[in-house]
Design an enzyme around this catalytic site. Structure first.
Site, PDB file in Angstrom:
ATOM      1  N   PRO A 193       7.653   6.893  -0.937  1.00 42.50           N
ATOM      2  CA  PRO A 193       7.288   7.920   0.050  1.00 42.50           C
ATOM      3  C   PRO A 193       6.430   7.319   1.171  1.00 42.50           C
ATOM      4  CG  PRO A 193       6.776   8.634  -2.190  1.00 42.50           C
ATOM      5  CD  PRO A 193       7.120   7.187  -2.264  1.00 42.50           C
ATOM      6  N   GLU A 194       6.745   7.693   2.386  1.00 42.94           N
ATOM      7  CA  GLU A 194       5.980   7.223   3.535  1.00 42.94           C
ATOM      8  C   GLU A 194       5.266   8.421   4.159  1.00 42.94           C
ATOM      9  OE1 GLU A 194       8.200   4.711   6.150  1.00 42.94           O
ATOM     10  OE2 GLU A 194       9.225   3.667   4.515  1.00 42.94           O
TER      11      GLU A 194
END
Ligand SMILES: [Zn+2]
Length: 259
Positions: free
Chosen positions: A2-3
């Protein structure tokens, strides 16, 4: 993994929790801060924020920090805003829940308000996290701020942009994507960029990431996971993309137009 874009998707999806009171909390105490249950049970959620890759749930007692690590995800009111991230298993296994929060009213008849689900348990849940060392948020990058952040950084551009203390919220996919659009070689020294190049990179960060966000997140770019896996000809010039490892991270780039 996840960014910042995924964190933003989860932040938006969590907005309906504002105003509710936390009635019951079940935690995996290997990843949740000491004293968490006693602190937040009975607290009222006052706001949801994001800094970098961290989602912050402000309550009237403390701020809850959700740090997603490699495989963390949120399920809000029974709905997973990002159903199947390229890097996660896509399965929804409640045994991977690290935090389950119910809000009143509801009880057991309704899905929990918030589940933090993390198969690999590399994420964590903090209380009043200290985010003072985070760099400029990706959504607030300007040419001037980016120039300041890169000034004196001798490291490789790709690695420096991944450093959360320089720019907060960029992960591996988004860094490759913005460098492709900004026509910059990921192997360059971060402090070698001209003012024009820094300005171009800042503009790309501010313009492309919202487009990726609207299309689904960090996997929605030109250099999406299937392109990364196959390295087809570059969309811009037809030169085959290359896959190399820079600073321990798989990097996909175009030797022809990224200079
Ligand atoms: Zn190219």
């Amino acid at each position: 993994m996840p960014e910042g874009l995924e964190a933003e998707i989860w932040r938006r999806a969590s907005e309906p929790l504002v105003g509710r009171t936390i009635a019951e909390v079940i935690v995996d105490d290997r990843v949740v801060a000491d004293g968490f249950v006693a602190t937040v049970t009975g607290a009222t959620i006052e706001g949801i924020r994001r800094r970098g890759k961290v989602v912050l749930v402000d309550t009237d007692r403390a701020t809850i920090g959700l740090h997603f690590g490699m495989t963390g995800r949120l399920i809000v009111d029974g709905v997973a805003p990002i159903e199947q991230l390229a890097y996660s298993s896509g399965r929804d296994d409640p045994t991977w829940d690290r935090l389950v929060m119910s809000t009143a009213p509801g009880g057991r008849a309704v899905p929990p308000a918030l589940r933090f689900n993390d198969p690999r348990r590399l994420g964590r849940v903090s209380l009043d996290p200290d985010l003072g060392r985070l760099g400029v948020d990706y959504a607030e990058v300007t040419p001037k701020r980016l120039a300041g952040a890169l000034d004196g950084r001798h490291g490789v551009l790709k690695s420096i942009l991944l450093d959360q203390h320089v720019v907060a919220g960029l992960g591996n996919l988004c860094v490759d994507e913005v460098l492709w659009w900004a026509r910059l070689d990921p192997r360059r020294s971060a402090d070698s960029l001209s003012a024009t190049e820094t300005g171009r990179l800042a503009v790309v960060i501010r313009r492309r990431l919202p487009i990726m966000l609207s299309l689904g997140g960090s996997t929605a770019g030109v250099l999406n996971p299937s392109v990364r896996a196959t390295c087809p000809p570059c969309e811009r010039d037809g030169t085959p993309l290359e896959r190399v490892v820079i600073g321990g991270r798989t990097t996909v780039w175009c030797r022809a137009h990224q200079r």
